[in-house]
Motif scaffolding. Structure first.
Motif, short mmCIF file in Angstrom:
data_model
loop_
_atom_site.label_atom_id
_atom_site.label_comp_id
_atom_site.label_asym_id
_atom_site.label_seq_id
_atom_site.Cartn_x
_atom_site.Cartn_y
_atom_site.Cartn_z
N HIS A 136 32.69 3.54 12.73
CA HIS A 136 33.54 2.65 11.74
C HIS A 136 33.49 1.13 12.11
CE1 HIS A 136 36.41 1.19 8.77
NE2 HIS A 136 37.03 0.39 9.96
N MET A 137 33.80 1.10 13.18
CA MET A 137 33.90 -0.63 13.69
C MET A 137 32.38 -1.04 13.56
SD MET A 137 35.40 -2.47 17.20
CE MET A 137 36.98 -2.08 16.80
N ILE A 138 31.50 -0.50 14.08
CA ILE A 138 30.09 -0.97 13.96
C ILE A 138 29.73 -1.14 12.69
CG2 ILE A 138 27.80 -0.39 14.61
CD1 ILE A 138 28.94 1.29 17.01
N GLN A 139 30.07 -0.24 11.71
CA GLN A 139 29.92 -0.59 10.36
C GLN A 139 30.27 -1.84 9.76
OE1 GLN A 139 30.81 3.48 8.81
NE2 GLN A 139 28.97 3.50 7.63
N TYR A 237 46.95 -5.81 17.37
CA TYR A 237 47.54 -7.47 18.35
C TYR A 237 48.14 -6.64 19.56
CZ TYR A 237 47.38 -10.42 14.11
OH TYR A 237 47.17 -10.80 13.06
N MET A 238 47.39 -7.07 20.65
CA MET A 238 47.93 -6.50 22.29
C MET A 238 48.19 -7.60 22.70
SD MET A 238 45.50 -4.00 24.31
CE MET A 238 43.95 -4.85 24.04
N TYR A 262 35.57 -8.22 14.51
CA TYR A 262 35.90 -7.07 13.41
C TYR A 262 37.32 -7.42 12.73
CZ TYR A 262 38.23 -2.48 12.44
OH TYR A 262 38.51 -1.62 11.80
N LEU A 263 38.24 -7.81 13.64
CA LEU A 263 39.68 -8.16 13.20
C LEU A 263 39.57 -9.43 12.25
CD1 LEU A 263 41.65 -7.30 16.53
CD2 LEU A 263 41.66 -6.03 14.08
#
Ligand code: AMP
Ligand code: ZN
Length: 473
Positions: A136-139, A237-238, A262-263
């Protein structure tokens, strides 16, 4: 709550006051082990110091959620995108499947952590559990134009970023010195610093674990796992991301690149990095052949907590050199310390003012960029101070919530003064006398049986010129 912890943030290159995103709560992520071999004691230095950070945060009142990945796919033998998959190499070496190797060394890792009193993170997630999240992230990165396909692989396009080298002012060339020895140029890359998000074609086509994806059967690159696993459990958020200094580049640099692309916003505020443990020949590493493990230390008679004590006596931002000589000194100091605490009378009233005074000093040392050596000095000062035994014992117990050195756990020792020691000693001495008598009567079977009985209880006997000695094993 009051924020009072200061530590060095690799992102801003300063010692900073830690302020979490949400009052009183901390989200923390740790790069976990690559489980193709045992962890060496260098790796474990990083995990001990990260454990220290987590325990300080809890000690001063934060509610911490800590997540760790297990790298069971995608970490190639070079940190750049070249070479063979480390897991596959391990499997071949031991004639096992990749999943068998992963299970065996994951268990071994947590067993070592247990011996070093390293707390297991709240969430531990193997990379192979999260393939859908990676895809999903790569997409999304492809849709947003931060990634491209070439030669069957998907790459992250570092030229799309305003700033790629977020942790350093150094150039790529300078950063790569010492990271890669066998630079193998990948002609598919648009830019030299681009990195693989998903492989379908690699030089090593015998990859055992492969998954279906929109780009064909393949497997993820190494960096994507930490971005996805941390977001899965800690959100967008980390607060703190941890690792050893060798992770700064390329691993953490690439994590920031893909996560923030991504974000669409800043991801992690504080980056905590632990310096290396070296041996005389330089950085300890798993690929160097024979390396130091917790089991090796144990087989040489060291209590693993002596290694923890050794690490806590040094600062996490300084390289630390390992030698058996220093470890021996640490072992002697540790034994003396624990014995001293063992002589304290338990029970009785705790002097609250004295307790608060020393607790304050201990906390101040830890909040000063994790000065664990100074915190241990406060412990020694406290033991010498004019305080009641009950107060000292309560403080030792309290400090051990962070130090995790089993300071107040009663243990056997020939000169120990605690009640437990006295009882054990009396029992062992009676058995030694019984064995002596059996030997005198040439009843060697009985003498052997007594030795075996003691060994079963964890007591080893040794016949020396000065008489029979015993120790707990
Ligand atoms: P690995 O299992 O190789 O992925 O490494 C696990 C952790 O150990 C990572 O956080 C590394 O940065 C760290 N590390 C690797 N070598 C050392 C070393 N010699 N001293 C301290 N930490 C290390
Ligand atoms: Zn990582």
């Amino acid at each position: 709550m009051e924020n009072k912890l200061n530590f060095y943030n690799t992102l801003t290159k300063k010692v900073e006051r830690f302020v979490p995103n949400e009052d009183g709560k901390v989200s923390m992520y740790t790069c976990g082990p690559t489980v193709y071999h045992y962890a060496h004691i260098g790796n474990l230095r990083s995990y001990i110091m990260e454990d220290l950070l987590e325990k300080i945060l809890r000690y001063i009142g934060y509610d911490v959620k800590r997540v760790m990945n297990i790298t069971d796919v995608g970490h190639l033998s070079s940190d750049a995108d070249t070479g063979e998959d480390k897991m596959l190499k391990g499997a071949k070496r031991e004639h096992k499947s990749v999943m068998e190797i992963a299970k065996y060394y994951t268990d071994a890792f947590f067993s070592d952590c247990g011996k070093l009193n390293i707390k297991t993170p709240d969430v531990v997630e193997p990379a192979t559990n999260c393939i859908d999240e990676f895809i999903h992230m790569i997409q999304v990165l492809l849709e947003k134009g931060f990634a491209y396909g070439a030669g069957g692989n998907i790459y992250f396009d570092t030229s799309r970023l305003k700033e790629y080298y977020v942790f350093s002012n150094l150039s790529e060339k300078e950063l790569l010195v010492g990271v890669r020895e066998d630079v193998d140029e990948d002609a598919n890359k648009r830019n030299k610093s681009d990195f693989v998000l998903w492989f379908t074609k690699s030089k090593f086509d015998d990859q055992e674990l492969k998954w279906e994806s929109p780009w064909g059967l393949g497997y993820p690159g190494w960096h994507i796992e930490c971005s996805c696993i941390s977001m899965k459990h800690l959100g967008e958020y980390m607060d703190i991301h941890c690792g050893g200094v060798d992770n700064i580049f390329p691993h953490h640099t690439n994590e920031v690149a893909q996560s923030e692309s991504y974000l669409g916003h800043k991801w992690c505020n504080y980056w905590f990095h632990v310096h290396h443990l070296n041996d005389k020949s330089g950085k300890m590493s798993k690929s160097k052949g024979e390396f130091l493990t917790v089991s090796l230390l144990e087989s040489r008679g060291y209590d693993p907590l002596v290694y923890r004590f050794f690490c806590l006596q040094s600062h996490y931002r300084k390289p630390l050199e390992f030698s058996y000589e220093v470890l021996d000194n640490m072992g002697a100091a540790y034994e003396k310390l624990v014995k001293r605490i063992g002589t304290l009378e338990r029970g009785g009233e705790v002097d609250q003012a004295g307790f608060e005074e020393y607790r304050g000093k201990f906390e101040a040392a830890l909040c000063d960029d994790l000065n664990s050596a100074m915190a241990i000095t406060v412990l020694y000062d406290m033991l010498k101070a004019d305080l009641s035994d009950a107060t000292k014992f309560a403080l030792a117990e309290d400090f051990d919530r962070v130090l995790s050195l089993n300071l107040t756990v009663p243990r056997a020792g020939k000169e120990g003064d605690s009640k437990v020691d006295a009882e054990l000693e009396a029992f062992v001495l009676a058995k030694i006398e019984e064995r002596k008598a059996a030997k005198k009567e040439k009843d060697f079977a009985k003498a052997d049986a007594i030795r075996a009985e003691l060994l079963e209880k964890g007591i080893a006997l040794e016949d020396t010129r000065e008489g029979v000695k015993w120790k707990k094993v």
